[in-house]
Write a protein that holds these residues in place. Structure first.
Motif, PDB file in Angstrom:
ATOM      1  N   ALA A   1      23.531  36.486 -27.905  1.00 21.26           N
ATOM      2  CA  ALA A   1      24.762  36.102 -28.346  1.00 21.26           C
ATOM      3  C   ALA A   1      25.636  35.568 -26.908  1.00 21.26           C
ATOM      4  O   ALA A   1      25.208  35.861 -25.802  1.00 21.26           O
ATOM      5  N   THR A   2      26.794  34.756 -27.447  1.00 19.54           N
ATOM      6  CA  THR A   2      27.397  34.292 -26.211  1.00 19.54           C
ATOM      7  C   THR A   2      28.723  35.105 -26.302  1.00 19.54           C
ATOM      8  O   THR A   2      29.420  34.983 -25.193  1.00 19.54           O
ATOM      9  N   LYS A   3      29.053  35.866 -27.406  1.00 17.80           N
ATOM     10  CA  LYS A   3      30.240  36.720 -27.547  1.00 17.80           C
ATOM     11  C   LYS A   3      29.971  37.582 -28.764  1.00 17.80           C
ATOM     12  O   LYS A   3      29.134  37.266 -29.551  1.00 17.80           O
ATOM     13  N   PRO A   4      30.736  38.730 -28.720  1.00 17.44           N
ATOM     14  CA  PRO A   4      30.498  39.382 -29.843  1.00 17.44           C
ATOM     15  C   PRO A   4      31.230  38.859 -31.208  1.00 17.44           C
ATOM     16  O   PRO A   4      32.205  38.351 -31.100  1.00 17.44           O
TER      17      PRO A   4
ATOM     18  N   ARG B   1      35.265  47.364 -19.741  1.00 12.54           N
ATOM     19  CA  ARG B   1      36.033  47.382 -20.969  1.00 12.54           C
ATOM     20  C   ARG B   1      35.836  45.918 -21.714  1.00 12.54           C
ATOM     21  O   ARG B   1      35.871  45.143 -21.083  1.00 12.54           O
ATOM     22  N   LEU B   2      35.932  45.999 -22.991  1.00 16.05           N
ATOM     23  CA  LEU B   2      35.764  44.785 -23.832  1.00 16.05           C
ATOM     24  C   LEU B   2      37.182  44.378 -24.409  1.00 16.05           C
ATOM     25  O   LEU B   2      37.709  45.466 -25.274  1.00 16.05           O
ATOM     26  N   TYR B   3      37.949  43.514 -24.299  1.00 17.83           N
ATOM     27  CA  TYR B   3      39.126  43.152 -24.963  1.00 17.83           C
ATOM     28  C   TYR B   3      39.134  42.030 -25.819  1.00 17.83           C
ATOM     29  O   TYR B   3      38.344  41.170 -25.727  1.00 17.83           O
ATOM     30  N   ARG B   4      39.735  42.158 -27.136  1.00 13.83           N
ATOM     31  CA  ARG B   4      39.624  41.079 -28.063  1.00 13.83           C
ATOM     32  C   ARG B   4      40.719  40.182 -28.128  1.00 13.83           C
ATOM     33  O   ARG B   4      41.512  39.581 -28.808  1.00 13.83           O
ATOM     34  N   THR B   5      41.077  39.676 -26.778  1.00 14.16           N
ATOM     35  CA  THR B   5      42.059  38.758 -26.225  1.00 14.16           C
ATOM     36  C   THR B   5      41.715  38.133 -24.964  1.00 14.16           C
ATOM     37  O   THR B   5      40.955  38.951 -24.110  1.00 14.16           O
ATOM     38  N   ASP B   6      42.273  36.971 -24.400  1.00 15.89           N
ATOM     39  CA  ASP B   6      42.075  36.455 -23.020  1.00 15.89           C
ATOM     40  C   ASP B   6      43.328  36.633 -22.261  1.00 15.89           C
ATOM     41  O   ASP B   6      43.326  35.916 -21.127  1.00 15.89           O
ATOM     42  N   ASP B   7      44.171  37.380 -22.802  1.00 14.44           N
ATOM     43  CA  ASP B   7      45.648  37.460 -22.184  1.00 14.44           C
ATOM     44  C   ASP B   7      45.530  38.591 -21.174  1.00 14.44           C
ATOM     45  O   ASP B   7      46.287  39.734 -21.389  1.00 14.44           O
ATOM     46  N   ILE B   8      44.505  38.438 -20.361  1.00 12.72           N
ATOM     47  CA  ILE B   8      44.039  39.552 -19.149  1.00 12.72           C
ATOM     48  C   ILE B   8      44.479  38.885 -17.831  1.00 12.72           C
ATOM     49  O   ILE B   8      43.637  37.827 -17.737  1.00 12.72           O
TER      50      ILE B   8
ATOM     51  N   ARG C   1      36.508  35.912 -18.684  1.00 12.53           N
ATOM     52  CA  ARG C   1      37.458  35.650 -19.811  1.00 12.53           C
ATOM     53  C   ARG C   1      37.208  34.372 -20.502  1.00 12.53           C
ATOM     54  O   ARG C   1      36.886  33.319 -19.835  1.00 12.53           O
ATOM     55  N   ALA C   2      36.931  34.304 -21.780  1.00  9.66           N
ATOM     56  CA  ALA C   2      36.614  33.480 -22.612  1.00  9.66           C
ATOM     57  C   ALA C   2      37.617  33.309 -23.909  1.00  9.66           C
ATOM     58  O   ALA C   2      38.559  34.311 -24.011  1.00  9.66           O
ATOM     59  N   PRO C   3      37.882  32.085 -24.322  1.00  8.51           N
ATOM     60  CA  PRO C   3      38.795  32.075 -25.590  1.00  8.51           C
ATOM     61  C   PRO C   3      38.575  33.039 -26.601  1.00  8.51           C
ATOM     62  O   PRO C   3      37.705  33.252 -27.215  1.00  8.51           O
ATOM     63  N   GLY C   4      39.604  34.149 -26.711  1.00  6.85           N
ATOM     64  CA  GLY C   4      39.764  35.209 -27.530  1.00  6.85           C
ATOM     65  C   GLY C   4      39.397  36.453 -27.185  1.00  6.85           C
ATOM     66  O   GLY C   4      39.446  37.465 -27.887  1.00  6.85           O
ATOM     67  N   TRP C   5      38.656  36.388 -25.923  1.00  2.08           N
ATOM     68  CA  TRP C   5      38.165  37.617 -25.681  1.00  2.08           C
ATOM     69  C   TRP C   5      37.782  37.962 -24.083  1.00  2.08           C
ATOM     70  O   TRP C   5      37.696  36.837 -23.496  1.00  2.08           O
ATOM     71  N   SER C   6      37.643  39.104 -23.538  1.00  4.54           N
ATOM     72  CA  SER C   6      37.397  39.305 -22.091  1.00  4.54           C
ATOM     73  C   SER C   6      36.493  40.426 -21.940  1.00  4.54           C
ATOM     74  O   SER C   6      36.630  41.566 -22.875  1.00  4.54           O
ATOM     75  N   LEU C   7      35.816  40.404 -20.593  1.00  3.28           N
ATOM     76  CA  LEU C   7      35.313  41.644 -20.265  1.00  3.28           C
ATOM     77  C   LEU C   7      35.729  41.964 -18.947  1.00  3.28           C
ATOM     78  O   LEU C   7      35.901  41.020 -18.055  1.00  3.28           O
TER      79      LEU C   7
END
Length: 287
Positions: A174-177, A263-270, A278-284
């Motif tokens: 995949a490219t994202k979860p 950590r995985l975040y369900r936002t790109d506001d990091i 950092r990608a649209p809507g998520w981040s590692l």
């Protein structure tokens, strides 16, 4: 070869697979020693993937030829294989599956690794096997008919609804979860998540770490911890190939540092300095 001789071959295969994976995991080894690989791959001789993307048929239909750490073509004309046993043994060991758990297997193929998962969770557990390709799904349905603790679903594993799971094991790049993979993880649940760039199914094995990685995601309440566990080259995941995330992945792999991901975040506001990706809507991120 007699059934008793095949049992000896399977046990030797399982021991060799565990050694190649660098694991000492008795339940995983026992599962590989128990499930007959030949029951899942159709009639032999079987096409075995060699170097340079070439398939070589086994000399005969003797199942002994399947008990090596090899990729065997299940739809060789599309380069879809029954994946490398040592990789799956390693990932299953890292996922720490236990009896009584619910595993969701996204990308079940012909069902061989779903059957191994069914052995791991035992009669009190459950495996939901999801396969996108209708032909493979039908083959898996027939192959898994003897397992009362396995449910086979044909469909898009990023969209099919399923009950909350202790382990979600994604068997494609995949490219994202997918949102549902994170939403359906139980408290303490684990997600085996292969992330790959557009070159993530390349035959250039020398650059595998630049194009694909498997992350282990563990849920604690609304926190998703992440840990790099392996490089990977794997068939792309239907329904989970996003152009923006793919570009972000390619940049992240070029930068290195994937082993620092925490950590995985369900936002790109990091903040950028905290992010590996950092990608649209998520981040590692690194923490």
């Amino acid at each position: 070869m007699t059934p008793d001789e095949l049992k000896i071959v399977r046990r030797a295969y399982a021991m060799q697979i565990a050694a190649a994976a660098g694991i000492a995991d008795e339940p995983v080894e026992d599962a590989f020693a128990t499930v007959p690989r030949e029951d899942y791959l159709g009639p032999g001789p079987w096409p075995v993937l060699r170097w340079q993307e070439a398939y070589t048929p086994t000399p005969t239909a003797d199942p002994v030829y399947l008990y090596t750490d090899s990729l065997v073509g299940i739809l060789p004309e599309r380069h879809i294989n029954n994946g490398q046993p040592s990789l799956h043994a390693f990932l299953l060991s890292q996922s720490t599956s236990r009896e009584g758990e619910h595993i969701v297997h996204v990308g079940a193929g012909v069902g061989y690794y779903s059957a191994i998962m069914a052995q791991l969770v035992g009669p009190s557990g459950k495996v939901t096997a999801i396969e996108y390709d209708p032909e493979l799904a039908e083959r898996a349905r027939v192959n898994l008919a003897g397992y009362s603790n396995v449910c086979l679903i044909q469909g898009d594993g990023s969209k099919v609804d399923f009950e909350s799971a202790d382990l979600i094991y994604v068997n494609a790049g995949a490219t994202k979860p997918a949102d549902i993979w994170l939403d359906r993880l139980k408290e303490g649940g684990r997600l085996i998540l292969p992330l790959t760039t557009e070159k993530g199914f390349s035959s250039d094995w020398s650059k595998i770490q630049l194009h694909g990685a498997v992350f282990l995601i563990t849920r604690q309440a609304e926190t998703f911890w992440a840990r790099w566990i392996s490089p990977v080259a794997i068939f792309p995941c239907e329904g989970m190939r996003d152009a923006a995330s793919e570009k972000a992945l390619a940049r992240a792999f070029e930068s290195g540092d994937y082993k620092r991901v925490a950590r995985l975040y369900r936002t790109d506001d990091i903040p950028t300095e905290r992010c590996w990706l950092r990608a649209p809507g998520w981040s590692l991120t690194y923490g």
